[in-house]
Enzyme design. Sequence first.
Site, mmCIF file in Angstrom:
data_model
loop_
_atom_site.group_PDB
_atom_site.id
_atom_site.type_symbol
_atom_site.label_atom_id
_atom_site.label_comp_id
_atom_site.label_asym_id
_atom_site.label_seq_id
_atom_site.Cartn_x
_atom_site.Cartn_y
_atom_site.Cartn_z
ATOM 1 N N SER A 82 -10.458 -0.287 15.445
ATOM 2 C CA SER A 82 -10.215 -1.444 14.566
ATOM 3 C C SER A 82 -9.124 -2.345 15.161
ATOM 4 C CB SER A 82 -9.856 -0.991 13.144
ATOM 5 O OG SER A 82 -8.579 -0.380 13.113
ATOM 6 N N LYS A 83 -8.101 -1.749 15.782
ATOM 7 C CA LYS A 83 -7.053 -2.558 16.416
ATOM 8 C C LYS A 83 -7.631 -3.320 17.619
ATOM 9 C CE LYS A 83 -3.219 -2.910 15.490
ATOM 10 N NZ LYS A 83 -2.621 -3.901 14.540
ATOM 11 N N THR A 108 -1.401 -1.997 19.720
ATOM 12 C CA THR A 108 -1.046 -0.646 20.160
ATOM 13 C C THR A 108 -1.586 -0.298 21.549
ATOM 14 O OG1 THR A 108 -1.514 1.675 19.666
ATOM 15 C CG2 THR A 108 -3.083 0.112 18.834
ATOM 16 N N ASP A 109 -0.902 0.623 22.217
ATOM 17 C CA ASP A 109 -1.408 1.112 23.509
ATOM 18 C C ASP A 109 -2.678 1.950 23.329
ATOM 19 O OD1 ASP A 109 -0.325 3.412 22.362
ATOM 20 O OD2 ASP A 109 1.049 3.861 24.009
ATOM 21 N N GLU A 110 -2.970 2.337 22.079
ATOM 22 C CA GLU A 110 -4.138 3.198 21.855
ATOM 23 C C GLU A 110 -5.455 2.487 22.130
ATOM 24 O OE1 GLU A 110 -4.102 5.692 18.472
ATOM 25 O OE2 GLU A 110 -1.969 6.117 18.661
ATOM 26 N N THR A 121 -8.333 -4.357 6.843
ATOM 27 C CA THR A 121 -7.029 -4.935 7.198
ATOM 28 C C THR A 121 -6.969 -5.319 8.671
ATOM 29 O OG1 THR A 121 -6.024 -3.550 5.516
ATOM 30 C CG2 THR A 121 -4.526 -4.537 7.123
ATOM 31 N N ILE A 130 -3.418 -9.296 3.799
ATOM 32 C CA ILE A 130 -4.012 -10.207 4.794
ATOM 33 C C ILE A 130 -5.537 -10.185 4.705
ATOM 34 C CG2 ILE A 130 -2.069 -10.240 6.418
ATOM 35 C CD1 ILE A 130 -3.718 -8.288 8.196
ATOM 36 N N THR A 152 0.876 -1.180 0.000
ATOM 37 C CA THR A 152 0.000 0.000 0.000
ATOM 38 C C THR A 152 0.914 1.232 0.000
ATOM 39 O OG1 THR A 152 0.007 0.194 2.408
ATOM 40 C CG2 THR A 152 -1.725 -1.203 1.422
ATOM 41 N N TYR A 196 -9.100 4.106 14.025
ATOM 42 C CA TYR A 196 -7.883 3.273 14.018
ATOM 43 C C TYR A 196 -7.834 2.390 15.262
ATOM 44 C CZ TYR A 196 -3.144 2.018 15.313
ATOM 45 O OH TYR A 196 -2.052 1.311 15.751
ATOM 46 N N ARG A 233 3.034 11.398 24.752
ATOM 47 C CA ARG A 233 3.240 10.089 24.152
ATOM 48 C C ARG A 233 4.458 9.439 24.791
ATOM 49 N NH1 ARG A 233 -1.111 11.163 22.787
ATOM 50 N NH2 ARG A 233 -2.130 10.989 20.753
HETATM 51 O O1 DAU Z 1 0.703 4.718 20.510
HETATM 52 C C1 DAU Z 1 1.074 3.870 19.457
HETATM 53 C C2 DAU Z 1 0.536 4.463 18.199
HETATM 54 O O2 DAU Z 1 1.310 5.585 17.890
HETATM 55 C C3 DAU Z 1 0.506 3.506 17.018
HETATM 56 O O3 DAU Z 1 -0.350 2.451 17.305
HETATM 57 C C4 DAU Z 1 -0.011 4.224 15.803
HETATM 58 O O4 DAU Z 1 0.012 3.365 14.690
HETATM 59 C C5 DAU Z 1 0.813 5.429 15.532
HETATM 60 O O5 DAU Z 1 0.247 6.147 14.450
HETATM 61 C C6 DAU Z 1 0.942 6.302 16.756
HETATM 62 O O6 DAU Z 1 -0.246 7.082 16.972
HETATM 63 P P1 DAU Z 1 -0.174 8.630 17.333
HETATM 64 O O7 DAU Z 1 -1.423 9.266 16.887
HETATM 65 O O8 DAU Z 1 0.253 8.840 18.738
HETATM 66 O O9 DAU Z 1 1.082 9.026 16.379
HETATM 67 P P2 DAU Z 1 1.337 10.281 15.462
HETATM 68 O O10 DAU Z 1 2.762 10.232 15.058
HETATM 69 O O11 DAU Z 1 0.323 10.437 14.389
HETATM 70 O O12 DAU Z 1 1.147 11.491 16.473
HETATM 71 C C7 DAU Z 1 1.939 11.602 17.639
HETATM 72 C C8 DAU Z 1 1.468 12.838 18.377
HETATM 73 O O13 DAU Z 1 1.833 13.998 17.603
HETATM 74 C C9 DAU Z 1 -0.038 12.922 18.529
HETATM 75 O O14 DAU Z 1 -0.332 13.520 19.792
HETATM 76 C C10 DAU Z 1 -0.487 13.830 17.405
HETATM 77 C C11 DAU Z 1 0.686 14.766 17.249
HETATM 78 N N1 DAU Z 1 0.890 15.270 15.857
HETATM 79 C C12 DAU Z 1 0.992 14.341 14.861
HETATM 80 C C13 DAU Z 1 1.168 14.758 13.553
HETATM 81 C C14 DAU Z 1 1.245 13.739 12.442
HETATM 82 C C15 DAU Z 1 1.020 16.622 15.599
HETATM 83 O O15 DAU Z 1 0.964 17.463 16.528
HETATM 84 N N2 DAU Z 1 1.189 17.027 14.312
HETATM 85 C C16 DAU Z 1 1.251 16.148 13.264
HETATM 86 O O16 DAU Z 1 1.383 16.584 12.092
#
Ligand code: DAU
Length: 333
Positions: free
Chosen positions: A150-151, A123-125, A98, A60, A36, A147, A211
């Site tokens: 679904s997990k 994931t912890d989410e 998926t 899958i 993908t 997301y 995070r």
């Molecule tokens: O916690 C594990 C998870 O972490 C995984 O299961 C997910 O697949 C993965 O996408 C991730 O989720 P998050 O939403 O925490 O990750 P992300 O990198 O998208 O965002 C991290 C943090 O940063 C979240 O609080 C949102 C913020 N963010 C993210 C992006 C992409 C921003 O402030 N600006 C952005 O452009």
Amino acid sequence: MKILITGGAGFMGSNMIHYLLRTREDVEIVNFDNLTYAGNLTSLSDIQDDPRYTFVKGSIADADAVDKVVQGMDLIINYAAETHVDRSILEPKAFIDTNIQGVYNLLEAVRKHEIPRMVHISTDEVYGAVMEGESSEEDKFEPRSPYSASKAAGDHLCHSYAVTYGTPVIITHSCNFYGPYQFPEKLIPLFTMNLLEGKTVPVYGDGQQIREWIFTEDHCRAIEAIAEKGRLGETYNIGTGYRVPNMDVTRKLLELTGRGEDAIEYVKDRPGHDRRYAINSTKLRTECGWEPLTSFEEGLAKTVDWYKTNTDWVDGCRTGAYKEYYDKQYKDR
Ligand code: DAU
């Protein structure tokens, strides 16, 4: 040992393939990946001729393809997933196909062909936002995005198969991972690439969301330890305890890329944005003898360095589907 890595052309899967081929002689790896937008065979170009490695294209979500590819495997590690929260908000359908149907297909194939062990990456989410304290393996699921819902559904299916049919599956819940080969839609690779290109970085809301972070190699080691020592039917959280607000990560990235505060752009918050995640990983540490080895400072510096030097990989990510998504995602923010 024959190992099937699903989603092996993605970030975590490709890191695991590199890790296994580097650290073990005794493996034959089949990478089953649908290629993908997030799958990238360039991430594996250095090992594509290794006799211990084979690539099979497939999803899958395709039960027949799954039924064929699992046969004869000693271990399946399921990395295949739609993983980006913002995409799940824009278009949830692929996440259902998926992360739920795909997991069901794998479980059925494991059951039918009596595969001895499957590790399912989650994931912890699934625990939802945790405003204080830590999520442990016994906590209730409270997913809040398409997301994570679904997990959670996929994890429930795994658990139910273990209980009902004795299917030999282990579930893992990890905190946020980062490192080389991560597609630039997630916070760290997106911000790194933008900063290196002289662009601004879109911080959602006030940037104080928390995070917990793990470097990819530590995550690979955790999965290896769980595959070897984890108990079938159990769930293991994977975490480092390193928890910081997004603004701290952003400031460290500014420093590593030599950019100033003017590169920060506060944009509209993510709908339903989970404020904080924190995971308790005592069970993994005591039962499997794992602990993280890379500090956030070290891991982040290595990551930024990787994005600085792997310009072909980086350029390849900036076209087609990515550009379309990026324009859609950030147009109203
Ligand atoms: O916690 C594990 C998870 O972490 C995984 O299961 C997910 O697949 C993965 O996408 C991730 O989720 P998050 O939403 O925490 O990750 P992300 O990198 O998208 O965002 C991290 C943090 O940063 C979240 O609080 C949102 C913020 N963010 C993210 C992006 C992409 C921003 O402030 N600006 C952005 O452009």
